[in-house]
Design an enzyme around this catalytic site. Structure first.
Site, PDB file in Angstrom:
ATOM      1  N   ASN A  32      -9.526 -16.127   0.397  1.00 21.66           N
ATOM      2  CA  ASN A  32      -8.249 -16.048  -0.312  1.00 21.66           C
ATOM      3  C   ASN A  32      -7.315 -17.132   0.229  1.00 21.66           C
ATOM      4  O   ASN A  32      -6.879 -17.056   1.378  1.00 21.66           O
ATOM      5  CB  ASN A  32      -7.650 -14.648  -0.096  1.00 21.66           C
ATOM      6  CG  ASN A  32      -6.331 -14.447  -0.822  1.00 21.66           C
ATOM      7  OD1 ASN A  32      -5.738 -15.405  -1.322  1.00 21.66           O
ATOM      8  ND2 ASN A  32      -5.866 -13.210  -0.866  1.00 21.66           N
ATOM      9  N   CYS A  77       0.715 -14.987  -3.296  1.00 24.50           N
ATOM     10  CA  CYS A  77      -0.535 -15.325  -4.002  1.00 24.50           C
ATOM     11  C   CYS A  77      -0.326 -15.503  -5.509  1.00 24.50           C
ATOM     12  O   CYS A  77      -1.211 -16.002  -6.199  1.00 24.50           O
ATOM     13  CB  CYS A  77      -1.600 -14.268  -3.740  1.00 24.50           C
ATOM     14  SG  CYS A  77      -1.980 -14.076  -1.997  1.00 24.50           S
ATOM     15  N   HIS A 137      -6.751 -14.794  -9.550  1.00 27.48           N
ATOM     16  CA  HIS A 137      -6.509 -15.012  -8.120  1.00 27.48           C
ATOM     17  C   HIS A 137      -7.777 -14.633  -7.363  1.00 27.48           C
ATOM     18  O   HIS A 137      -8.397 -13.601  -7.637  1.00 27.48           O
ATOM     19  CB  HIS A 137      -5.322 -14.151  -7.670  1.00 27.48           C
ATOM     20  CG  HIS A 137      -5.113 -14.203  -6.185  1.00 27.48           C
ATOM     21  ND1 HIS A 137      -5.131 -15.385  -5.482  1.00 27.48           N
ATOM     22  CD2 HIS A 137      -4.897 -13.217  -5.278  1.00 27.48           C
ATOM     23  CE1 HIS A 137      -4.938 -15.116  -4.199  1.00 27.48           C
ATOM     24  NE2 HIS A 137      -4.794 -13.807  -4.055  1.00 27.48           N
TER      25      HIS A 137
HETATM   26  C1  LIG Z   1      -9.233  -5.211   2.787  1.00 28.87           C
HETATM   27  C2  LIG Z   1     -10.405  -4.464   2.174  1.00 28.87           C
HETATM   28  C3  LIG Z   1     -11.589  -5.421   2.025  1.00 28.87           C
HETATM   29  C4  LIG Z   1     -10.789  -3.334   3.090  1.00 28.87           C
HETATM   30  O1  LIG Z   1     -11.842  -2.602   2.515  1.00 28.87           O
HETATM   31  P1  LIG Z   1     -11.781  -1.012   2.525  1.00 28.87           P
HETATM   32  O2  LIG Z   1     -13.031  -0.542   1.913  1.00 28.87           O
HETATM   33  O3  LIG Z   1     -10.488  -0.628   1.873  1.00 28.87           O
HETATM   34  O4  LIG Z   1     -11.818  -0.724   4.049  1.00 28.87           O
HETATM   35  P2  LIG Z   1     -10.811   0.153   4.935  1.00 28.87           P
HETATM   36  O5  LIG Z   1      -9.530  -0.592   5.120  1.00 28.87           O
HETATM   37  O6  LIG Z   1     -10.762   1.530   4.352  1.00 28.87           O
HETATM   38  O7  LIG Z   1     -11.582   0.191   6.284  1.00 28.87           O
HETATM   39  C5  LIG Z   1     -12.862   0.814   6.388  1.00 28.87           C
HETATM   40  C6  LIG Z   1     -13.356   0.655   7.793  1.00 28.87           C
HETATM   41  O8  LIG Z   1     -13.690  -0.718   8.037  1.00 28.87           O
HETATM   42  C7  LIG Z   1     -13.052  -1.156   9.240  1.00 28.87           C
HETATM   43  N1  LIG Z   1     -12.780  -2.601   9.114  1.00 28.87           N
HETATM   44  C8  LIG Z   1     -11.658  -3.189   8.622  1.00 28.87           C
HETATM   45  N2  LIG Z   1     -11.822  -4.515   8.685  1.00 28.87           N
HETATM   46  C9  LIG Z   1     -13.034  -4.753   9.206  1.00 28.87           C
HETATM   47  C10 LIG Z   1     -13.757  -5.932   9.488  1.00 28.87           C
HETATM   48  N3  LIG Z   1     -13.265  -7.146   9.235  1.00 28.87           N
HETATM   49  N4  LIG Z   1     -14.984  -5.789  10.021  1.00 28.87           N
HETATM   50  C11 LIG Z   1     -15.530  -4.597  10.276  1.00 28.87           C
HETATM   51  N5  LIG Z   1     -14.890  -3.437  10.032  1.00 28.87           N
HETATM   52  C12 LIG Z   1     -13.655  -3.534   9.478  1.00 28.87           C
HETATM   53  C13 LIG Z   1     -11.806  -0.306   9.334  1.00 28.87           C
HETATM   54  O9  LIG Z   1     -11.359  -0.263  10.670  1.00 28.87           O
HETATM   55  C14 LIG Z   1     -12.315   1.020   8.851  1.00 28.87           C
HETATM   56  O10 LIG Z   1     -13.009   1.638   9.912  1.00 28.87           O
HETATM   57  P3  LIG Z   1     -12.883   3.210  10.125  1.00 28.87           P
HETATM   58  O11 LIG Z   1     -13.424   3.825   8.865  1.00 28.87           O
HETATM   59  O12 LIG Z   1     -13.736   3.420  11.327  1.00 28.87           O
HETATM   60  O13 LIG Z   1     -11.439   3.468  10.326  1.00 28.87           O
HETATM   61  C15 LIG Z   1     -10.036  -3.887   0.778  1.00 28.87           C
HETATM   62  O14 LIG Z   1      -9.101  -2.848   0.904  1.00 28.87           O
HETATM   63  C16 LIG Z   1      -9.482  -4.924  -0.131  1.00 28.87           C
HETATM   64  O15 LIG Z   1     -10.189  -5.808  -0.558  1.00 28.87           O
HETATM   65  N6  LIG Z   1      -8.180  -4.832  -0.476  1.00 28.87           N
HETATM   66  C17 LIG Z   1      -7.520  -5.835  -1.268  1.00 28.87           C
HETATM   67  C18 LIG Z   1      -7.044  -6.890  -0.342  1.00 28.87           C
HETATM   68  C19 LIG Z   1      -6.591  -8.119  -1.024  1.00 28.87           C
HETATM   69  O16 LIG Z   1      -7.246  -8.584  -1.925  1.00 28.87           O
HETATM   70  N7  LIG Z   1      -5.477  -8.669  -0.569  1.00 28.87           N
HETATM   71  C20 LIG Z   1      -4.906  -9.863  -1.031  1.00 28.87           C
HETATM   72  C21 LIG Z   1      -4.182  -9.624  -2.299  1.00 28.87           C
HETATM   73  S1  LIG Z   1      -3.239 -10.996  -2.695  1.00 28.87           S
END
Ligand SMILES: CC(C)(COP(=O)(O)OP(=O)(O)OC[C@H]1O[C@@H](n2cnc3c(N)ncnc32)[C@H](O)[C@@H]1OP(=O)(O)O)[C@@H](O)C(=O)NCCC(=O)NCCS
Length: 324
Positions: free
Chosen positions: A281, A118, A251
Site C-alpha cells: 500500500n 490514501c 486503491h
Molecule cells: C490488517 C489486516 C490484514 C489484519 O488482518 P485480520 O485478519 O483483521 O487480523 P487481526 O488484526 O484480527 O489479527 C489476527 C492475529 O494476527 C496477528 N497479527 C497481526 N499482524 C501480524 C503480522 N504482521 N504477522 C503475524 N501476525 C500478525 C494479530 O496479533 C492477531 O493475533 P491474535 O489473534 O493472537 O491476537 C486486515 O484487517 C486488513 O487488511 N485491514 C484493512 C487494512 C487496510 O487496507 N488499510 C489501509 C486502508 S487505506
C-alpha cells in the site's frame, strides 16, 4: 463542453525491493514476529519498495512527474497547475508540489498539496478536473507520492508490513473530447479514529504520535462499503453502467478488499488492475502507480473507461471515472 483528458502518465519506485521473507527476518532481529505466509494470505502483498533513509517524497514525485511529462509529450513550461497528494510531505512548508515545480523547471500557475491520505490522488485528480473544466487551467500535473515508510512504527506488526513507498503522476489537458466523465469525493471525519497518524511538530518538538495507527478490521469493513457506493454513484453520474467499465483501478491496500469490491460491483477479476502484490500500500501513490503500470503494459487503451477509486484516513474516499 470542456473536458480534462489524461494525456500521459508516469511513475517511480525506489530501487530497494524488500520481500516478505526479508522483511520478516529484519523484523525478527527487533523481536517482531511475522511471516511471508501471514502477510501474503491476509493481504496479497509479496514485496514492497522502500526508500533509503534521507530520500524524500519530492524526489520520488519529481521522477514520476518527469516520466508523465515525457509520456504526454509536453514541456514542463506548459503546466499551469500542479496538485500533489501526500501524507508524507518533505516539509511543513513549502508544499511538496512547489518543490516539484522547481525541480522540473515549471513556473507560474498554481502548485499545492492535497491531504486525503490514501484517497489523495483521487481527490487531487477530481480537483484538477474541476479547474480544467472551469477554464482555470489548461494543462495540469497531478501526482500521488509517498515515503510512507517514514511514518511506520516498525515495532507494530499489524501495520508496518502493509505499506511501501513510491510515486505516480498523470498529465491532464483541456480537451473538447470526453476525458474525465464524473467524480465523487467524500469524507467522514467522525471516523478519524480508525486510521491516523495523530502527531505534529509544535514548538520545536513532535507532539502526539508521529506513527500510523489503524484498526484494520474497521477499515476493511468501511472500505468495502464506501467504495461500492461511490462506484455506483460515479457510474450513474456518467451514464456508464458498471458492466461497461473496462478497468477498475482501486486503491491498492489489500487484495482481499479489492476482490470483495470487484465481486460486489460485478466487475470480473480480469478487469481489475492489481499492483498491491508488488508495491504493497503506497497510500496516495497507489492509484497512479497502478494506472501507469496498466497503461504502459498496454492493458489500458485509448477510448476505454477506467474507474479509479481511493479510500483511506480521514476517513476519506472517492472515485473518478475517465475515458482514456
Ligand atoms: C490488517 C489486516 C490484514 C489484519 O488482518 P485480520 O485478519 O483483521 O487480523 P487481526 O488484526 O484480527 O489479527 C489476527 C492475529 O494476527 C496477528 N497479527 C497481526 N499482524 C501480524 C503480522 N504482521 N504477522 C503475524 N501476525 C500478525 C494479530 O496479533 C492477531 O493475533 P491474535 O489473534 O493472537 O491476537 C486486515 O484487517 C486488513 O487488511 N485491514 C484493512 C487494512 C487496510 O487496507 N488499510 C489501509 C486502508 S487505506
Amino acid at each position: 463542453m470542456q473536458y480534462a483528458k489524461i494525456i500521459g502518465s508516469g511513475s517511480f519506485l525506489p530501487p530497494r525491493v524488500v520481500d516478505n521473507n526479508e522483511l520478516a527476518a529484519e523484523l525478527a532481529s527487533r523481536n517482531v514476529e511475522t511471516s511471508h505466509e501471514w502477510i501474503f494470505t491476509r493481504t496479497g502483498i509479496s514485496q514492497r519498495h522502500l526508500a533509503d533513509n534521507g530520500v524524500t517524497t519530492s524526489q520520488l514525485a519529481t521522477k514520476a512527474a518527469q516520466a508523465a511529462i515525457a509520456d504526454a509529450g509536453i514541456n514542463a513550461s506548459d503546466l499551469d497547475l500542479i496538485i500533489l497528494a501526500t501524507s508524507t510531505p518533505d516539509y511543513v512548508f513549502p508544499s511538496t508540489a512547489c518543490l516539484v515545480q522547481a525541480n522540473i523547471g515549471a513556473k507560474g500557475g498554481a502548485a499545492f498539496d492535497v491531504q486525503a491520505v490514501c484517497s489523495g490522488f483521487v481527490y487531487a485528480l477530481a480537483t484538477a478536473d474541476a479547474f480544467v473544466r472551469a477554464g482555470r487551467a489548461k494543462t495540469a500535473l497531478v501526482i500521488g507520492a509517498e515515503v510512507f515508510s517514514s511514518i511506520l512504527d516498525w515495532s507494530d506488526r499489524s501495520t508496518c508490513v502493509l505499506f511501501g513507498d513510491g510515486a505516480g503522476a498523470v498529465v491532464l489537458q483541456a480537451s473538447s473530447e470526453p476525458g474525465i466523465l464524473s467524480a465523487q469525493l467524500n469524507a467522514d471525519g467522525s471516523q478519524m479514529g480508525v486510521l491516523n497518524a495523530a502527531g505534529n511538530v509544535s514548538h520545536g518538538k513532535v507532539v502526539g504520535d508521529p506513527f500510523l495507527r489503524m484498526d484494520g478490521q474497521a477499515v476493511f469493513k468501511l472500505a468495502v462499503t464506501v467504495l461500492s457506493e461511490s462506484a455506483k454513484q460515479v457510474s450513474e453520474q456518467a451514464g456508464i453502467s458498471l458492466s461497461n467499465i473496462d478497468w477498475l483501478v482501486p486503491h491498492q491496500a489489500n487484495l482481499r478488499i479489492i476482490n470483495f469490491l470487484g465481486r460486489k460491483l460485478g466487475v470480473p477479476e480480469s478487469k481489475v488492475v492489481v499492483t498491491v502484490d508488488k508495491h504493497a500500500n503506497t497510500s496516495a501513490a497507489s492509484v497512479p502507480l497502478a494506472l501507469d503500470a496498466a497503461r504502459r503494459d498496454g492493458r489500458i487503451k485509448p477510448g476505454q473507461h477506467v474507474l479509479m477509486q481511493g479510500v483511506g484516513g480521514g476517513f476519506t474516499w472517492g472515485s473518478v471515472l475517465a475515458r482514456m
